[in-house]
Design a protein around this motif. Structure first.
Motif, PDB file in Angstrom:
ATOM      1  N   LYS A 139       0.817  -1.220   0.026  1.00 22.97           N
ATOM      2  CA  LYS A 139       0.045  -0.072  -0.010  1.00 22.97           C
ATOM      3  C   LYS A 139       0.855   1.282   0.051  1.00 22.97           C
ATOM      4  O   LYS A 139       1.763   1.392   1.136  1.00 22.97           O
ATOM      5  CB  LYS A 139      -1.028   0.044   1.391  1.00 22.97           C
ATOM      6  CG  LYS A 139      -1.912   1.306   1.333  1.00 22.97           C
ATOM      7  CD  LYS A 139      -2.974   0.895   2.286  1.00 22.97           C
ATOM      8  CE  LYS A 139      -4.021   1.897   2.430  1.00 22.97           C
ATOM      9  NZ  LYS A 139      -3.557   3.446   2.322  1.00 22.97           N
ATOM     10  N   ALA A 149      -8.960   4.204   2.568  1.00 26.07           N
ATOM     11  CA  ALA A 149      -9.928   4.452   1.389  1.00 26.07           C
ATOM     12  C   ALA A 149     -11.088   5.134   2.452  1.00 26.07           C
ATOM     13  O   ALA A 149     -11.360   4.738   3.667  1.00 26.07           O
ATOM     14  CB  ALA A 149     -10.500   3.221   1.056  1.00 26.07           C
ATOM     15  N   TYR A 206     -11.560  -1.509  -0.886  1.00 25.59           N
ATOM     16  CA  TYR A 206     -10.643  -1.841  -1.860  1.00 25.59           C
ATOM     17  C   TYR A 206     -10.652  -3.024  -2.786  1.00 25.59           C
ATOM     18  O   TYR A 206     -11.272  -4.145  -2.390  1.00 25.59           O
ATOM     19  CB  TYR A 206      -9.163  -2.302  -0.951  1.00 25.59           C
ATOM     20  CG  TYR A 206      -8.809  -1.200   0.102  1.00 25.59           C
ATOM     21  CD1 TYR A 206      -7.828  -0.423  -0.097  1.00 25.59           C
ATOM     22  CD2 TYR A 206      -9.390  -1.174   1.412  1.00 25.59           C
ATOM     23  CE1 TYR A 206      -7.323   0.525   0.905  1.00 25.59           C
ATOM     24  CE2 TYR A 206      -9.132  -0.541   2.229  1.00 25.59           C
ATOM     25  CZ  TYR A 206      -7.992   0.799   1.964  1.00 25.59           C
ATOM     26  OH  TYR A 206      -7.657   1.440   3.152  1.00 25.59           O
ATOM     27  N   THR A 210     -13.879  -6.863  -4.460  1.00 24.62           N
ATOM     28  CA  THR A 210     -14.010  -5.819  -3.447  1.00 24.62           C
ATOM     29  C   THR A 210     -14.190  -6.386  -2.110  1.00 24.62           C
ATOM     30  O   THR A 210     -14.858  -7.299  -1.634  1.00 24.62           O
ATOM     31  CB  THR A 210     -14.928  -4.621  -3.732  1.00 24.62           C
ATOM     32  OG1 THR A 210     -14.725  -4.289  -5.033  1.00 24.62           O
ATOM     33  CG2 THR A 210     -14.975  -3.566  -2.843  1.00 24.62           C
ATOM     34  N   VAL A 259      -4.477  -2.659  -6.798  1.00 28.23           N
ATOM     35  CA  VAL A 259      -5.433  -2.637  -6.071  1.00 28.23           C
ATOM     36  C   VAL A 259      -5.963  -1.194  -6.051  1.00 28.23           C
ATOM     37  O   VAL A 259      -5.072  -0.110  -6.149  1.00 28.23           O
ATOM     38  CB  VAL A 259      -5.047  -2.765  -4.462  1.00 28.23           C
ATOM     39  CG1 VAL A 259      -6.158  -2.366  -3.618  1.00 28.23           C
ATOM     40  CG2 VAL A 259      -4.557  -4.359  -4.322  1.00 28.23           C
ATOM     41  N   TYR A 269      -8.479   2.295  -4.874  1.00 24.72           N
ATOM     42  CA  TYR A 269      -9.417   2.710  -3.825  1.00 24.72           C
ATOM     43  C   TYR A 269      -9.366   4.169  -4.008  1.00 24.72           C
ATOM     44  O   TYR A 269      -8.724   5.012  -4.691  1.00 24.72           O
ATOM     45  CB  TYR A 269      -8.879   2.151  -2.391  1.00 24.72           C
ATOM     46  CG  TYR A 269      -7.554   2.608  -2.143  1.00 24.72           C
ATOM     47  CD1 TYR A 269      -6.580   1.730  -2.834  1.00 24.72           C
ATOM     48  CD2 TYR A 269      -6.888   3.692  -1.588  1.00 24.72           C
ATOM     49  CE1 TYR A 269      -5.125   1.782  -2.248  1.00 24.72           C
ATOM     50  CE2 TYR A 269      -5.815   4.017  -1.055  1.00 24.72           C
ATOM     51  CZ  TYR A 269      -4.843   2.985  -1.756  1.00 24.72           C
ATOM     52  OH  TYR A 269      -3.410   3.190  -1.437  1.00 24.72           O
TER      53      TYR A 269
END
Length: 847
Positions: free
Chosen positions: A715, A721, A726, A787, A820, A822
């Protein structure tokens, strides 16, 4: 009395039998009035009288409602009449229930079986319901129900005197609280009453007004309360005040007069109970509740001792008589003002340093009446790990907290009682006349060099006159301020869902089938009887709660016996014996394993096992749990699920006003951090404001660090988020199943989705990707997305994926973990949607 009742019932049955809607109404009259007439008489005492059942008898003990409680009351009159309203023939049944033997603050709800009518929302007293099943007509007096009440009956109900000649203005129950229900049976309500009137009628009562010395200037308080003038009293749920009220008003032959009450200590003791203590979930501002409250029912058919024990249990209290005055002291630590030294002690000082095994416990279970479960009995369990370690095993003590209606308050009481039990040192002393300063419940200090005691705190647990020149014998028990401290927020257990005693869900037990030949071994579905906690076959659902196993295998009805997977008999139709693990047999000597958690937790195995005939069976089943929680709660399932379940929240039907937010607002109801063992609840009202920024993290490594998964992505943002969601994107190769002649059936792979915030990988969900049937042995599936919802992720935390299962393992893989995505944004302004005192948010767990 019984003859009159039966006569009334016969008249009602004959009356409705001749009407145009006789079928529905006759069922009502027979099922309700006959059941009332046949209700067993209540004999004098109140020990076995249910508090939430509407009773009909010539002898029912008076009931006192302290604080707030749901009660049934006493049915003192019922009768029927026929009338025509707006050209509609209507049969009316009037039922008068006394709900308390005193004036009450209010009657706020009427419970009719599972339907709850809230005064001011669903109906107005003196009128008909405006919502719900009983709002059958908008025409005045034609609706199925009309409700009346009196907080302090001073006159007869005009609704009765106007319609029944046997009721006159002299028929009044002065000083009692009551509710009058009028059921109307007509063409509008015929469908509602097809199966009879409600079988369980209850009332939520905000109970007795009581005297508070803190509000009386004549005893050192401030206000207009006067003990001799009940009209000056106000409602309170303070257990100290409830204890004085019972002692001075209802203690039968042993009433304590006003001049024998310790009103000075009563004021400070009441303040101790009203202290606001912090409870979960941790928040700013903190969630709080009063330290101790008293909410429940006292029956005057019970003994003084039992009633005092019930009130004292709500505050870990001690009745104390000192200097001719009575004090009802709540459980708290007050620093010793009396010290005993060697000069006060006569003879030996035998010190016991530990409790006997019989006296020791490290876990407590309490039964309370839980508002979250419609004021039904609920169990609260509390243990202290260090005490369990001390004893080497769990030792439970069971208690009833019938005047406590908060699970956190019950935990707090049990916590203190457990800590009190850990104060193990006992000191019997024979004292000189100076011992007259001691009395039960008093904290004293002891200085005794032989035992290295220097002003060591003890509590007096017994006091008696001695013999000869040594007049006082006392027994002291070790005590400390920490043993009475309120638990910190982290010391409370999280809410637990599980066990069919929660009363909210049943397991749907599915189908066992042979995977190579579906239909070869079909077994019927099963559900749990909520009353007996036993499984019921689908074929038996419409019969009267038969606790037997029944199903179909190979088209033949199966009736038992039932064995576990090791061949042990679990159910025998001959004697009805049924235990925890259940299999379904097919006529062979050992049964076929279906599910290993059939009873007790609503969850079922979905694993593949082998039957006694050598075939492979798969148990397909679903479990469901229903509960409610507040914003910030952490829910722990009583038993972990085999797979991560789905959690759905139900915010509908709630009203909010003056939230403190501006502009457009939205619900933010989310089950966070879902795992097989639990989830966290977020229930907010949030402003719709600000702009979001889409983030994409794609820096991956193989294998993951820390190791354990196939792929991970780091990350790259400090911000989490804004909505805690996510989206993972990944590619997989699915190996298909060869079925001959260059043909392949579609295979599948199951991908696990994980996060790591530095404490190790935590599974957040799974997704199944299916291949394609045809001539190819593998299928590439690109850009698959899934998700998850999780909070608390920050910079350099990790996302991970791994291959968890596949129809064909060889050739199946996750070929890449792409990214990923977000959205981050300035945190919107929000408020909790379940503040202290509000209803919790319901949810359903399904797996």
């Amino acid at each position: 009395m019984a003859t009159a009742i039966i006569a009334t019932v016969k008249a009602v049955v004959a009356f409705v039998a001749s009407s145009a809607i006789a079928q529905g109404v006759l069922a009502v009259a027979a099922s309700v009035l006959l059941s009332k007439a046949m209700t067993p008489k209540v004999q004098g005492g109140g020990a076995n009288i249910p508090r939430d059942v509407l009773l009909q008898s010539s002898i029912i003990p008076k009931v006192i409602v302290y604080g707030e409680a749901v009660v049934g009351g006493a049915l003192v009159y019922f009768n029927t009449r026929t009338t025509t309203i707006s050209n509609v023939e209507t049969k009316q049944l009037h039922m008068l229930a006394v709900v308390a033997a005193h004036e009450v603050e209010d009657i706020t709800e009427v419970h009719l079986d599972d339907e709850i009518l809230v005064a001011g929302t669903d109906f107005t007293w003196g009128g008909e319901p405006t919502s719900g099943d009983y709002a059958t007509s908008s025409t005045a007096d034609l609706a199925a129900l009309k409700l009346f009440k009196q907080h302090n009956t001073t006159s007869a109900y005009s609704e009765l005197t106007a319609n029944y000649p046997d009721i006159t203005s002299a028929h009044k129950a002065t000083g009692y609280a009551s509710v009058l229900l009028r059921f109307s049976l007509n063409t509008y309500s015929e469908e509602l009453f097809e199966s009879g009137l409600p079988q369980k009628i209850r009332f939520k009562v905000k109970g007795k007004k009581i005297y508070d010395p803190r509000k009386d200037t004549t005893v050192g308080g401030s206000g207009s309360h006067r003990h001799a003038t009940p009209s000056t009293w106000e409602w309170s749920d303070n257990p100290v005040l409830c204890a004085y009220d019972y002692a001075t008003q209802y203690k039968k032959r042993y009433l304590i007069t006003e001049d024998r009450c310790d009103w000075t200590n009563a004021q400070s003791d009441a303040d101790v109970c009203d202290v606001l203590v912090e409870i979960p979930p941790a928040a700013s501002p903190a969630n709080t509740e009063k330290r101790y409250t008293c909410n429940g029912v006292i029956s005057l058919g019970d003994t003084n001792q039992k009633n005092f024990e019930k009130i004292m249990s709500a505050m870990i209290g001690t009745p104390i008589k000192s200097g001719g005055l009575w004090r009802f002291k709540p459980g708290f630590y007050d620093a010793p003002t009396v010290t005993f030294t060697e000069t006060d002690i006569v003879g030996r000082v035998p010190l016991t340093t530990s409790l006997s095994r019989r006296e020791r416990f490290n876990e407590m279970s309490a039964v309370i009446y839980d508002p979250a479960q419609s004021y039904q009995e609920a169990e609260v369990i509390k243990s202290i790990a260090s005490l369990v370690t001390r004893d080497g095993k769990t030792i439970r003590r069971n208690v009833r907290l019938e005047m406590t209606n908060s699970k956190t308050m019950a935990q707090r009481i049990l916590w203190k009682r457990l800590n009190q039990n850990d104060q193990q040192m006992t000191l019997p002393l024979t004292l000189k006349w100076s011992g007259l300063r001691a009395y039960p419940g008093l904290h004293v200090a002891v200085t005794y060099p032989k035992y290295s005691f220097s002003s060591k705190a003890f509590r007096v647990i017994s006091f008696a006159e001695g013999k000869g020149n040594a007049p006082i014998d006392v027994v002291l028990k070790e005590d400390s301020s920490t043993a009475w401290a309120d638990p910190a927020v982290g010391d409370y257990d999280t809410l637990t869902v599980g066990g069919f005693n929660q009363g909210g869900y049943a397991g749907f037990l599915g189908i066992a089938y042979n995977v190579s030949n579906i239909g070869n071994r079909e077994v019927g579905a099963y559900v749990i009887d909520m009353e007996t906690n036993q499984p019921i076959a689908v074929n038996d659902l419409w019969e009267k709660h038969k606790a037997r196993i029944q199903g179909y295998t190979n088209g033949t009805r199966f009736t038992g016996p039932v064995y576990d997977e090791g061949g042990t008999l679990m159910y025998d139709p001959a004697d009805g014996r049924l235990q925890n693990s259940i299999v379904i047999g097919d006529g062979n000597t050992t049964g076929e394993w279906v599910g290993n958690t059939l009873i007790g937790d609503g969850q079922l195995s979905t694993g593949v096992t082998t039957d006694d005939g050598g075939g492979t069976l798969r148990s397909v089943a679903h479990g469901m749990a229903i509960g409610s929680a507040d914003d910030g709660d952490s829910i722990t399932f009583a038993n972990s699920w085999g797979n991560i379940p789905n959690v759905t929240l139900f915010p509908g039907g709630l009203n909010y006003s003056s939230t403190g937010l501006s502009g457009d607002q939205t619900y933010d109801y989310t089950a966070l951090n879902i795992s097989t063992s639990g989830f966290d609840m977020r229930a907010k009202l949030t402003e719709l404001s600000g702009a979001g920024t889409l983030r994409t993290d794609s820096t991956s490594s193989t294998p993951s660090s820390p190791s354990g998964l196939d792929h991970s992505i780091n990350k790259g943002q400090t911000s989490e988020a804004y909505n805690d969601q996510y989206t993972y994107q990944f590619d997989v190769t699915v190996a298909n199943l060869f079925i001959g002649a260059s043909n392949y059936a579609a295979g599948w792979v199951k991908v696990g989705l994980y996060t790591n915030d530095g404490g190790g990988w935590v599974k957040r969900g799974t997704v199944t990707v299916v291949g394609a049937a045809g001539a190819s042995s593998t299928t590439s599936r690109l850009n698959n997305t899934a998700t998850i919802t999780v909070d608390g992720l920050g910079l350099n935390d990790d996302f991970g994926v791994t291959l968890e299962d596949a129809l064909v393992a060889t050739g199946s893989s996750i070929t890449s973990f792409d990214q990923v995505t977000y959205t981050t944004a300035t945190a919107p302004t929000s408020v909790t949607a379940s503040p202290s005192g509000a209803n919790a948010i319901p949810y359903v767990v399904l797996a």
